[in-house]
Design an enzyme around this catalytic site. Structure first.
Site, PDB file in Angstrom:
ATOM      1  N   THR A 176     -48.293  41.054  -5.617  1.00  0.00           N
ATOM      2  CA  THR A 176     -49.289  41.820  -4.871  1.00  0.00           C
ATOM      3  C   THR A 176     -49.546  41.054  -3.580  1.00  0.00           C
ATOM      4  O   THR A 176     -49.251  39.865  -3.497  1.00  0.00           O
ATOM      5  CB  THR A 176     -50.612  41.917  -5.673  1.00  0.00           C
ATOM      6  OG1 THR A 176     -50.341  42.407  -6.980  1.00  0.00           O
ATOM      7  CG2 THR A 176     -51.618  42.834  -5.008  1.00  0.00           C
ATOM      8  N   GLY A 206     -52.350  50.222 -11.362  1.00  0.00           N
ATOM      9  CA  GLY A 206     -53.000  48.990 -11.763  1.00  0.00           C
ATOM     10  C   GLY A 206     -54.334  48.774 -11.093  1.00  0.00           C
ATOM     11  O   GLY A 206     -55.026  49.719 -10.697  1.00  0.00           O
ATOM     12  N   ASP A 207     -54.699  47.514 -10.933  1.00  0.00           N
ATOM     13  CA  ASP A 207     -56.036  47.180 -10.430  1.00  0.00           C
ATOM     14  C   ASP A 207     -56.152  47.169  -8.916  1.00  0.00           C
ATOM     15  O   ASP A 207     -57.258  47.257  -8.377  1.00  0.00           O
ATOM     16  CB  ASP A 207     -56.450  45.806 -10.944  1.00  0.00           C
ATOM     17  CG  ASP A 207     -55.602  44.694 -10.325  1.00  0.00           C
ATOM     18  OD1 ASP A 207     -54.362  44.765 -10.453  1.00  0.00           O
ATOM     19  OD2 ASP A 207     -56.154  43.774  -9.709  1.00  0.00           O
ATOM     20  N   THR A 227     -54.442  39.245  -7.952  1.00  0.00           N
ATOM     21  CA  THR A 227     -53.025  39.440  -8.222  1.00  0.00           C
ATOM     22  C   THR A 227     -52.749  39.055  -9.662  1.00  0.00           C
ATOM     23  O   THR A 227     -53.250  38.053 -10.165  1.00  0.00           O
ATOM     24  CB  THR A 227     -52.131  38.615  -7.278  1.00  0.00           C
ATOM     25  OG1 THR A 227     -50.776  38.696  -7.715  1.00  0.00           O
ATOM     26  CG2 THR A 227     -52.541  37.158  -7.213  1.00  0.00           C
ATOM     27  N   GLY A 228     -51.956  39.867 -10.334  1.00  0.00           N
ATOM     28  CA  GLY A 228     -51.638  39.614 -11.739  1.00  0.00           C
ATOM     29  C   GLY A 228     -51.504  40.927 -12.471  1.00  0.00           C
ATOM     30  O   GLY A 228     -51.449  42.000 -11.858  1.00  0.00           O
ATOM     31  N   GLY A 230     -52.525  44.049 -13.774  1.00  0.00           N
ATOM     32  CA  GLY A 230     -53.706  44.787 -13.378  1.00  0.00           C
ATOM     33  C   GLY A 230     -54.543  45.342 -14.503  1.00  0.00           C
ATOM     34  O   GLY A 230     -55.764  45.506 -14.360  1.00  0.00           O
TER      35      GLY A 230
END
Length: 327
Positions: A176, A206-207, A227-228, A230
């Site tokens: 991201t 995602g997030d 970031t990761g 989500g």
């Protein structure tokens, strides 16, 4: 003039150092520095934090080294569905787009949604049409594809067939980009953009476009871009959780962010990271993976970037007044 500050991330899905040539690492760090210069230039002339984070994210969307815009991850059908959001800490106005396929710079479309004044999120073909109607640059989906992302998709699908998804590297999985900023007027902003994770189901969101999860900004408190994976950022409402710990518990941004990234999300065994800036200009960038593309500019105008543990000083851009620090 008050403090002003900016920090960026290019995702915690960073490859092992041996996976790229030194020239490729240098190029990636150069694009991080370019993004910081773009955002810092807005702040230095008294511009808005909202414009600064957009400017920084646009640069990273144009780079093939990050999972956003050109270089975005491929989904299970071998296509691209891009997400982005942006938030103004002064008014809590926000804009987001999700599962778009043709917008060259998704963060620009998110900003257009914010500026509309009556929307927060648009998705899919409707978001593409919305952007096109407002004159934003549109591209064929193939524009976003790079050989590295094709290789990552093949690797993830091989893991899927073999039942070894958990053994996949963070670089194979996701990434991201994001930016946070504090401007001279004391206003905060955050923006995030992504192609999602490699081999994601068609239609998955995602997030990154979810306000309060992957992106959040509130004046007087902090701005956060994550970031990761989500799904876990959504469940924990990570951006808002960090802001709440700062606002209601009186925790420092550094402690609040570290608690969420390194403690609350730890039981899930997922790669996570974020960048944040508080109302005083203090920057933090915790992550729990081998590396995270990241960078910031200090109060003296010193520009730093990093991918793994080592932090590189690039140049001095100029002096800002105030006492912002880097944590």
């Amino acid at each position: 003039m008050s403090n002003f500050a900016i920090a960026i991330h290019g995702g915690c899905g960073v490859m092992a150092k041996v996976d790229l040539s030194e020239a490729e690492w240098i190029d990636a760090r150069a694009d991080l520095a370019k993004a910081l210069r773009s955002g810092w230039a807005v702040l230095k002339k008294g511009g808005r934090a909202l414009d600064a984070v957009q400017a920084a994210v646009e640069v990273m969307e144009d780079s093939p080294h990050f999972n956003a815009g050109h270089g975005a991850a491929l989904n299970a059908a071998g296509g691209h569905e891009l997400d982005a959001s942006i938030m103004d800490g002064q008014t809590l106005a926000a804009g987001a787009i999700a599962a778009t396929r043709r917008i060259r710079n998704p963060v620009q479309a998110a900003r257009a949604v914010l500026d509309s004044g009556n929307l927060v999120m648009l998705v899919g073909p409707a978001a593409d049409d919305y952007a096109q109607a407002r004159g934003l640059a549109m591209v064929e989906p193939s524009y976003f594809t790079t050989p590295r992302r094709q290789k990552a998709l093949a690797a993830m699908q091989a893991h899927e067939r073999a039942g070894t998804i958990k053994a996949a590297s963070e670089a194979e999985k996701h990434g991201t980009v994001g930016a946070v900023a504090l401007d001279a007027a004391g206003h905060l902003a955050a923006a995030t953009s992504t192609g999602g994770y490699t081999n994601k189901p068609v239609g998955r969101v995602g997030d990154s476009p979810i306000i309060g999860a992957g992106t959040y900004a509130r004046d007087g408190v902090c701005a956060v871009s994550g970031t990761g994976q989500g799904e876990f950022f959504i469940r924990h409402v990570v951006g808002h959780e960090i802001a709440s710990r700062v606002a209601y518990l009186g925790e420092t941004l550094e402690n609040a962010a570290a608690r969420v990234i390194l403690r609350d999300l730890k039981p899930y065994g997922i790669g996570t990271g974020l960048v944040g800036v508080d109302a005083h200009g203090t920057v933090t960038a915790p992550y729990n993976t081998d590396g995270m593309f990241r960078g910031w500019v200090t109060i003296s105008g010193d520009l730093f970037v990093a991918s793994h543990h080592e932090v590189y000083f690039i140049e001095r851009l100029g002096t800002a007044s105030g006492s912002a620090t880097t944590a």
